[in-house]
Scaffold this motif. Structure first.
Motif, mmCIF file in Angstrom:
data_model
loop_
_atom_site.group_PDB
_atom_site.id
_atom_site.type_symbol
_atom_site.label_atom_id
_atom_site.label_comp_id
_atom_site.label_asym_id
_atom_site.label_seq_id
_atom_site.Cartn_x
_atom_site.Cartn_y
_atom_site.Cartn_z
ATOM 1 N N GLY A 1 1.025 -1.174 0.003
ATOM 2 C CA GLY A 1 -0.030 0.058 0.139
ATOM 3 C C GLY A 1 0.901 1.368 0.124
ATOM 4 N N LEU A 2 2.118 1.241 0.088
ATOM 5 C CA LEU A 2 3.162 2.361 -0.007
ATOM 6 C C LEU A 2 4.269 2.044 -0.706
ATOM 7 N N ILE A 3 4.395 2.538 -1.834
ATOM 8 C CA ILE A 3 5.377 2.744 -2.718
ATOM 9 C C ILE A 3 6.688 3.607 -2.655
ATOM 10 N N VAL A 4 7.356 3.019 -1.883
ATOM 11 C CA VAL A 4 8.679 3.748 -1.310
ATOM 12 C C VAL A 4 9.808 3.767 -2.207
ATOM 13 N N LEU A 5 9.996 4.918 -3.202
ATOM 14 C CA LEU A 5 11.013 4.979 -4.134
ATOM 15 C C LEU A 5 12.391 5.571 -3.549
ATOM 16 N N THR A 6 12.338 6.030 -2.355
ATOM 17 C CA THR A 6 13.276 6.769 -1.799
ATOM 18 C C THR A 6 14.776 6.155 -1.985
ATOM 19 N N PRO A 7 14.758 4.871 -1.338
ATOM 20 C CA PRO A 7 16.291 4.108 -1.344
ATOM 21 C C PRO A 7 16.745 4.187 -2.560
ATOM 22 N N VAL A 8 15.946 3.887 -3.879
ATOM 23 C CA VAL A 8 16.595 4.077 -5.030
ATOM 24 C C VAL A 8 17.246 5.147 -5.397
ATOM 25 N N TYR A 9 16.191 6.312 -5.060
ATOM 26 C CA TYR A 9 16.776 7.711 -5.583
ATOM 27 C C TYR A 9 17.888 8.121 -4.602
ATOM 28 N N GLU A 10 17.908 7.609 -3.126
ATOM 29 C CA GLU A 10 19.156 7.750 -2.561
ATOM 30 C C GLU A 10 20.362 7.203 -2.989
ATOM 31 N N GLY B 1 26.021 10.037 -7.701
ATOM 32 C CA GLY B 1 26.190 11.319 -8.376
ATOM 33 C C GLY B 1 25.224 11.706 -9.229
ATOM 34 N N TYR B 2 23.985 10.839 -9.209
ATOM 35 C CA TYR B 2 23.058 11.144 -10.192
ATOM 36 C C TYR B 2 21.771 12.076 -9.507
ATOM 37 N N ASP B 3 22.182 13.389 -9.396
ATOM 38 C CA ASP B 3 20.967 14.170 -8.867
ATOM 39 C C ASP B 3 20.528 15.320 -9.606
ATOM 40 N N LYS B 4 20.700 15.103 -11.145
ATOM 41 C CA LYS B 4 19.930 16.098 -11.859
ATOM 42 C C LYS B 4 18.642 15.641 -12.388
ATOM 43 N N TRP B 5 17.669 16.280 -12.038
ATOM 44 C CA TRP B 5 16.375 16.068 -12.870
ATOM 45 C C TRP B 5 16.004 17.252 -13.701
ATOM 46 N N ILE B 6 15.284 16.515 -14.708
ATOM 47 C CA ILE B 6 14.663 17.488 -15.661
ATOM 48 C C ILE B 6 13.134 16.916 -15.462
ATOM 49 N N GLY B 7 12.305 17.837 -14.836
ATOM 50 C CA GLY B 7 11.014 17.519 -14.643
ATOM 51 C C GLY B 7 10.839 16.364 -13.855
ATOM 52 N N GLN B 8 10.130 15.394 -14.296
ATOM 53 C CA GLN B 8 9.930 13.976 -13.544
ATOM 54 C C GLN B 8 11.010 13.210 -13.852
ATOM 55 N N TRP B 9 12.017 13.270 -14.649
ATOM 56 C CA TRP B 9 13.008 12.457 -14.917
ATOM 57 C C TRP B 9 14.337 12.745 -14.238
ATOM 58 N N LEU B 10 14.648 11.733 -13.993
ATOM 59 C CA LEU B 10 16.183 11.812 -13.122
ATOM 60 C C LEU B 10 17.200 11.215 -14.177
ATOM 61 N N VAL B 11 18.268 12.102 -14.524
ATOM 62 C CA VAL B 11 19.201 11.999 -15.612
ATOM 63 C C VAL B 11 20.192 10.999 -15.171
ATOM 64 N N ILE B 12 20.327 9.849 -15.780
ATOM 65 C CA ILE B 12 21.479 8.896 -15.158
ATOM 66 C C ILE B 12 22.260 8.662 -16.610
ATOM 67 N N GLU B 13 23.404 8.751 -16.473
ATOM 68 C CA GLU B 13 24.360 8.553 -17.491
ATOM 69 C C GLU B 13 23.948 9.474 -18.683
ATOM 70 N N GLY B 14 23.269 10.543 -18.538
ATOM 71 C CA GLY B 14 23.245 11.404 -19.889
ATOM 72 C C GLY B 14 21.535 11.066 -20.464
ATOM 73 N N ILE B 15 20.779 10.093 -19.783
ATOM 74 C CA ILE B 15 19.185 10.047 -20.273
ATOM 75 C C ILE B 15 18.307 10.170 -19.301
ATOM 76 N N PRO B 16 17.430 10.944 -19.501
ATOM 77 C CA PRO B 16 16.249 11.007 -18.729
ATOM 78 C C PRO B 16 15.493 9.869 -18.478
ATOM 79 N N VAL B 17 15.568 9.337 -17.238
ATOM 80 C CA VAL B 17 14.869 7.923 -16.680
ATOM 81 C C VAL B 17 13.662 8.455 -15.748
ATOM 82 N N GLU B 18 12.673 7.662 -16.116
ATOM 83 C CA GLU B 18 11.647 7.686 -15.012
ATOM 84 C C GLU B 18 11.524 6.384 -14.488
ATOM 85 N N PHE B 19 11.255 6.220 -13.128
ATOM 86 C CA PHE B 19 10.926 4.738 -12.446
ATOM 87 C C PHE B 19 9.452 4.741 -12.302
ATOM 88 N N ILE B 20 8.789 3.835 -12.858
ATOM 89 C CA ILE B 20 7.388 3.624 -12.678
ATOM 90 C C ILE B 20 6.939 2.470 -11.729
#
Lengths: 68, 168
Positions: free
Chosen positions: B53-62, B68-87
């Motif tokens: 009932g509770l989806i916790v993505l925090t450990p993945v983002y942490e 060193g992946y802390d650049k966000w473009i809107g809802q996308w986290l930039v990983i190795e130069g690619i905007p990624v969204e975890f769903i």
């Protein structure tokens, strides 16, 4: 003027070959299927080319061109 | 792209997620001709330890932030130069993830959702751009129509497929 359908409209193409408009579209469809069969790596490279194009030619400055 | 796949596999190996599969446009691109898209959708199943009932993505983002992946473009986290969204995958997308195909990219192994599930997911979203992808998959990918119809039936999407049936 009588409107022609795809089967009737003919095109003179390379090597003096005559094809119908329908055959032209079928050829395009086949080419798309060939592209679908490319490797994942090749497709991603083409995607990056499209992103570059959208950015430079299309003026989409908000697009991040993937680093691959 | 290979680096992103390696990072995703690393997150899985470390137990931060139970499993993942590439979905959305990039998954479709695996099966059809190249087309434009800007981001990478990664469907994930979180570890069994997570509370229901509770989806916790925090450990993945942490974890990613610490790498060193802390650049966000809107809802996308930039990983190795690619905007990624975890769903988080639930219901249809979870089944799609569980049945994803193994695909190699420059030697790195990843998992990609299959055409039948992608069609179902695109029909579920049903935006114009999703319908175009359904059409492309039907025309260019090898689609198991019986399997597709079974999926559509189980997830109440049969009606949405009717306009496409003439193209089977």
């Amino acid at each position: 003027m009588k409107r022609m359908n795809e089967k009737e409209i003919k095109i003179l193409t390379r090597d003096n070959r005559v094809i119908t408009l329908k055959e032209l579209f079928q050829g395009k469809q086949e080419a798309r299927k060939d592209l679908a069969g490319l490797s994942f790596e090749q497709k991603i490279k083409m995607l990056v080319d499209l992103q570059r194009l959208a950015c430079s030619w299309g003026g989409r400055k908000d697009i991040l061109i993937w680093r691959i | 792209m290979k680096n992103v796949i390696n990072i995703l596999n690393e997150i899985k190996d470390r137990g931060l997620i139970k499993d993942y599969a590439l979905g959305g446009a990039i998954a479709a691109l695996r099966w059809v001709e190249p087309f434009f898209t800007r981001d990478l959708d990664v469907f994930i199943i979180l570890s069994d330890k997570e509370e229901k009932g509770l989806i916790v993505l925090t450990p993945v983002y942490e974890y990613l932030r610490n790498k060193g992946y802390d650049k966000w473009i809107g809802q996308w986290l930039v990983i190795e130069g690619i905007p990624v969204e975890f769903i988080p995958a639930e219901g249809l997308s979870r089944e799609a993830l569980e049945n994803a195909a193994e695909v190699e990219y420059e030697g790195a192994v990843t998992r990609v959702m299959k055409p039948e599930y992608l069609i179902a997911l695109f029909l579920k979203a049903s935006r114009q751009k999703d319908k175009i992808k359904v059409q492309m998959l039907l025309e260019q990918a090898r689609v198991d129509i019986a399997a597709l119809k079974d999926i559509l039936n189980r997830y109440g999407l049969t009606e949405r497929f009717k306009p496409f049936e003439k193209n089977e």
